[in-house]
Design a protein around this motif. Structure first.
Motif, PDB file in Angstrom:
ATOM      1  N   ASP A 138      -5.489  45.241  35.129  1.00 22.51           N
ATOM      2  CA  ASP A 138      -4.620  44.818  36.225  1.00 22.51           C
ATOM      3  C   ASP A 138      -4.653  43.303  36.405  1.00 22.51           C
ATOM      4  O   ASP A 138      -5.354  42.588  35.672  1.00 22.51           O
ATOM      5  CB  ASP A 138      -5.024  45.540  37.527  1.00 22.51           C
ATOM      6  CG  ASP A 138      -6.502  45.400  37.827  1.00 22.51           C
ATOM      7  OD1 ASP A 138      -7.053  44.297  37.594  1.00 22.51           O
ATOM      8  OD2 ASP A 138      -7.113  46.390  38.283  1.00 22.51           O
TER       9      ASP A 138
ATOM     10  N   ASN B 202     -10.087  45.025  34.038  1.00 18.46           N
ATOM     11  CA  ASN B 202      -9.876  45.875  35.208  1.00 18.46           C
ATOM     12  C   ASN B 202     -10.549  45.228  36.403  1.00 18.46           C
ATOM     13  O   ASN B 202     -11.771  45.242  36.532  1.00 18.46           O
ATOM     14  CB  ASN B 202     -10.435  47.277  34.938  1.00 18.46           C
ATOM     15  CG  ASN B 202     -10.034  48.268  36.026  1.00 18.46           C
ATOM     16  OD1 ASN B 202      -9.551  47.863  37.096  1.00 18.46           O
ATOM     17  ND2 ASN B 202     -10.230  49.548  35.752  1.00 18.46           N
TER      18      ASN B 202
ATOM     19  N   GLY C 272      -6.717  51.072  33.073  1.00 20.22           N
ATOM     20  CA  GLY C 272      -6.764  50.472  34.408  1.00 20.22           C
ATOM     21  C   GLY C 272      -6.772  48.958  34.472  1.00 20.22           C
ATOM     22  O   GLY C 272      -7.083  48.366  35.505  1.00 20.22           O
TER      23      GLY C 272
ATOM     24  N   ASP D 299      -6.311  51.961  39.677  1.00 21.96           N
ATOM     25  CA  ASP D 299      -6.252  52.643  38.375  1.00 21.96           C
ATOM     26  C   ASP D 299      -5.320  53.859  38.427  1.00 21.96           C
ATOM     27  O   ASP D 299      -5.344  54.626  39.385  1.00 21.96           O
ATOM     28  CB  ASP D 299      -7.652  53.124  37.960  1.00 21.96           C
ATOM     29  CG  ASP D 299      -8.545  51.950  37.563  1.00 21.96           C
ATOM     30  OD1 ASP D 299      -8.094  50.795  37.701  1.00 21.96           O
ATOM     31  OD2 ASP D 299      -9.677  52.203  37.138  1.00 21.96           O
TER      32      ASP D 299
HETATM   33 CA   LIG Z   1      -7.469  48.655  37.830  1.00 21.03          CA
END
Ligand SMILES: [Ca+2]
Ligand SMILES: [Ca+2]
Lengths: 566, 566
Positions: free
Chosen positions: A173, A146, A171, A152
């Motif tokens: 990414d 994350n 979350g 998120d």
């Molecule tokens: Ca994130």
């Protein structure tokens, strides 16, 4: 000699181009039946008077499985064409000739032989050169790292604070990936395969809403562009996942069809049997029987254009290096041929990898994919290590069979894996036995094909069938098995430093102990032996061939003395 | 049971679509080895709990050759997808299951079975419907009939006044064909295949100068247009010959390259290894080693465009119904795929026939050709009638082998011939024995596939290997064998009146006498038996199956009494 067990067709794994000017021919015969297998070949138009001019070359034995011995040989074609036959000698010295029309006691006229009429450059199977040296790393983006809390999804849980479920979010990414590119470089990998990153509904993102947008939870096109750049700076290629067999439920054209039925302009984008659509009593084609995964009609020129635009867009816009094709076997050949032309036109050395679990020969003729995911490799590994039902000699037979189901050029680009977001983690399959996982990774990273590490395997992450296998990657080193990391890192480095361990080398199984998996990687420059002791006992092994060789790598308990291993 | 003699792959002749919703599966096993062959099949996604739902159907024995028994079965696919395995029972009652991954004692999990992931409509092999009922007639235009003396080439000889040579001309033309369309209609044929008619140099016209012009000796586009119209009025289709592998020496682009070498804009139209071209020490690819037949570079988009324009032009301009493709096997797949799209786009039911003498499976997957010329049929006929080295039972084995090298859908469109402009005439092959030729024509016209009569065979024209086989057609009835004509005419009429003799029927060989070729044509409506006595002796044959059947046709000496033939 058992003639009905001699199998050859002038195509596919039995006859393929190995370069722009040469072909490789493979033939299989009943195990133990043939004393000598020769190939007679020549140009179909070469005659001295009535006599056909041809050469005779012995075929190389390239392994055996339970039922067959396999033979291969490569020949140059000065005029890009060939006629050929086989000369089989049995153990009694009896000779027979095998041609397209059957068996003969004497070599019959050239018109009855097997034929390769003309080797077209466009029909030479050729995966991109970089692929065969690549070590892949598969990232499930929602769970790798994350990097930007602002993105998120609503209700996202604290990183690693819970077991993964089909619905929860943590979350992960793209910025998280960028943040850890140095970690990946340190590990030594040279390619990342991302499961889908496009705008979708679920945490796995296989239910696409918009193929032309990055999922907002993951970032933007700019983030992906930056990720690709930063990866390239570190010598790492990037491959994305294309889900073109079916769309997601929330894909606009499908929603339009659901709502407007007969009046929808997207009628021909899917496969409705009648309208309106009935989600309960499925009246349209889907992936499996999943009503929320409607099958796309890739024969419709509009759909085809749209998906080809997508294929081109991400290569052009963000510079990605390859596409992994989800459920590739259920999409039509014609679409994949156009897909290949579109992608290679944009980036000549882009990699195209199909997800197919069964015999994939029809997709690997050079006009569609560069490789498929090697699930049979995974199956054999599991039978040997998890179920312990497969002895090393049977493992050798299984892998030999798989490697003769395809051209060898295809095998070198095969995507080998020991787990993915669709399977239990290898550590869990091995009941937490880390020693076994280390052995498995030793095989994975010294085998023909290109290996892929499922994120977290390198630090001994565990997890059952999904969602279990989709845990958050722990970034606290104390939660990582650094010993496993060092093992994988070392194997990758060895593979890189010794091309014979990657795809410069042939692979031949050797049997000197029923509890030891052993194979030889063989190249013009060097040979290497890989030995895996499956038993709990200490083994003492030696071979004259090992004279004057060195021990590249072993666990700390192994002793090496000249040609003796203990 | 000999497991290594069981052969099946989930593609090609072993697995093909037989309609938009069904597939046919073929498997071969060692002759005499299997007591019962069953097919287990189901949808890959159909489960009741953990149990895979599948059906079990016995496979149909469809013939044997020297080494193998063949089995076929057709199944419907409600969801257009299938997984399947075979259940083999040997003569001791021992059962084994055969899957993609090998043999098992129990049926293993569905993922290990053979797979047909999805049957795409675009991948269903389908020759035009009209083809399977067509009786072809091959015309070599320079020698069929002279309808317009004004067009005769300089130095043309009086019709039939000399033996044919590689160089001489007799002035045959398209008006000559128009003049004799009624003759062809009377004979009963429903399709004409013309060897090349485009502007070329030689009498055979395979050395094209201009693909977009009719050879001036033959007429004009208007003449061809009229010919096609008049043929269509009589229910006769017209197929032209496309020589796209190589051009003629006098083709303008080749002349330009010869003269201008490096400066020619046609460099990439051919395959020069270096420039300037050297006709003596061939430094460019050609057909065989014939310097005057330079191989065209069909991978060059300009060449491809030009040839596809040609392909479309004659369909659009003159309404032709099909293309026969010369040396089709030496041109690349990608070109033929585009060719098919272009031609079918112009005329959906156009016929595409490839000239290939060897195993042609790669061209017959539905994306390229509708059929190939069935030379193996000719070979087997010659071995049986000319050399008398092939007994009826071996003939049956040979044809059974050929018919299992392809999908049955392909066999129905196969172009069967017993001679052409490239082979000695069948009468000459049979040393002038007209009785043999009559028997051969009986087989040709009652066999699976579409038969083609080489012009003049029907009036017992003779002639050796070309140029001998290219004699002028004699139009004086006294020079024609009208008895042979009546025989062929009668057989064509029988084939038309009894669809079971054409392609409504399956073909199964029957052996009741070692000197008699016998096969059964079998359909839902009717059965028919064809018997050919190869010996000089009278035969008395009977079968209970013949009860209450009628004698359709026989030579005058044959007697028929209920179920007894003598
Ligand atoms: Ca994130
Ligand atoms: Ca004339």
């Amino acid at each position: 000699m058992d003639k009905s067990s001699v199998v050859h067709f002038a195509r596919d794994q039995f006859l393929y181009s190995s370069s722009l000017e040469s072909i490789t021919i493979m033939i299989m015969a009943k195990k133990g039946d043939i004393a000598k297998m020769e190939l007679l070949h020549g140009d179909p138009y070469d005659f001295e008077g009535p006599k056909w001019i041809h050469e005779n070359i012995e075929m190389r034995s390239t392994g055996s499985d339970e039922l067959y011995d396999y033979y291969r040989q490569t020949i140059r074609l000065p005029h890009l064409r060939a006629r050929y036959a086989f000369r089989l000698t049995d153990h009694d010295g009896k000779v027979t000739y095998f041609t397209e029309k059957g068996f003969y006691e004497e070599l019959p006229e050239v018109g009855l032989l097997f034929a390769l009429p003309y080797l077209h450059h466009t029909e030479v199977f050729s995966a991109p050169e970089w692929v065969k040296d690549t070590v892949w790393y598969q990232i499930f983006p929602e769970r790798f790292a994350n990097g930007n809390k602002d993105l998120d999804p609503e209700g996202a849980l604290e990183w690693g604070s819970a077991e993964p479920t089909p619905e929860n979010f943590f979350g992960g990414d793209l910025e998280g990936v960028i943040d850890h590119l140095d970690y990946l470089k340190e590990l030594g990998i040279t390619g990342i395969y991302f499961t889908p990153v496009f705008h979708a509904f679920s945490n796995h993102k296989y239910d696409t809403i918009d193929y032309l947008e990055i999922d907002p939870q993951f970032g933007t096109k700019e983030t992906l562009k930056k990720l690709v750049e930063e990866a390239h700076n570190r010598g790492i290629k990037v491959m994305l996942d294309a889900v073109f067999n079916h769309s997601g439920y929330h894909f606009k054209p499908f929603q339009d069809l659901l709502q407007n039925g007969k009046d929808s302009k997207y009628k021909d984008w899917f496969h409705p049997h009648s309208l309106p659509l009935d989600e309960q009593n499925l009246n349209y084609d889907t992936f499996g029987y999943v009503s929320s995964m409607p099958k796309l009609n890739t024969k419709n020129p509009e759909v085809k254009d749209y998906l080809l635009t997508v294929a081109k867009y991400w290569v052009e816009e963000c510079g990605i290096d390859g596409w992994r094709l989800d459920v590739a076997n259920e999409v039509d050949f014609d679409f994949w041929r156009s897909f290949r032309k579109t992608v290679k036109n944009e980036k000549e050395d882009a990699y195209i990898l199909g997800e197919i679990w069964h015999d994939s020969m029809p997709w690997l003729r050079g006009d569609q994919f560069d490789a498929v995911m090697n699930y049979p490799f995974l199956t054999a590994i599991l039978e040997m290590f998890r179920e312990e039902t497969l002895e090393p000699s049977r493992f050798a037979e299984k892998m030999t069979k798989v490697y003769h189901m395809y051209p060898h050029t295809v095998n070198k680009a095969a995507f080998n894996l020991v787990g993915s977001h669709d399977t239990p983690r290898i550590l869990t399959e091995c009941q937490g036995d880390i020693a076994k996982v280390k052995q498995i990774y030793t095989i994975l990273l010294t085998f023909t094909g290109t290996p892929c590490i499922y994120y977290g395997d390198e630090i001994a992450l565990d997890g059952d069938q999904d969602p279990g296998c989709r845990k958050c990657m722990p970034w606290n080193e104390e939660e990582q098995n650094r010993d496993m990391f060092a093992h994988v890192q070392r194997l990758i480095a060895l593979r890189k430093d010794n091309p014979v361990l990657a795809n410069e080398g042939d692979l031949l199984f050797v049997h000197i102990d029923p509890e030891v998996v052993m194979y030889k990687r063989e190249s013009d420059e060097a040979d290497a032996y890989i030995l895996i002791n499956l038993s709990d006992n200490e083994k003492e092994l030696s071979s004259e061939e090992w004279q004057a060789s060195e021990l590249l790598y072993a666990d700390s308990e192994t002793k090496w003395d000249e040609n003796h291993l203990s």
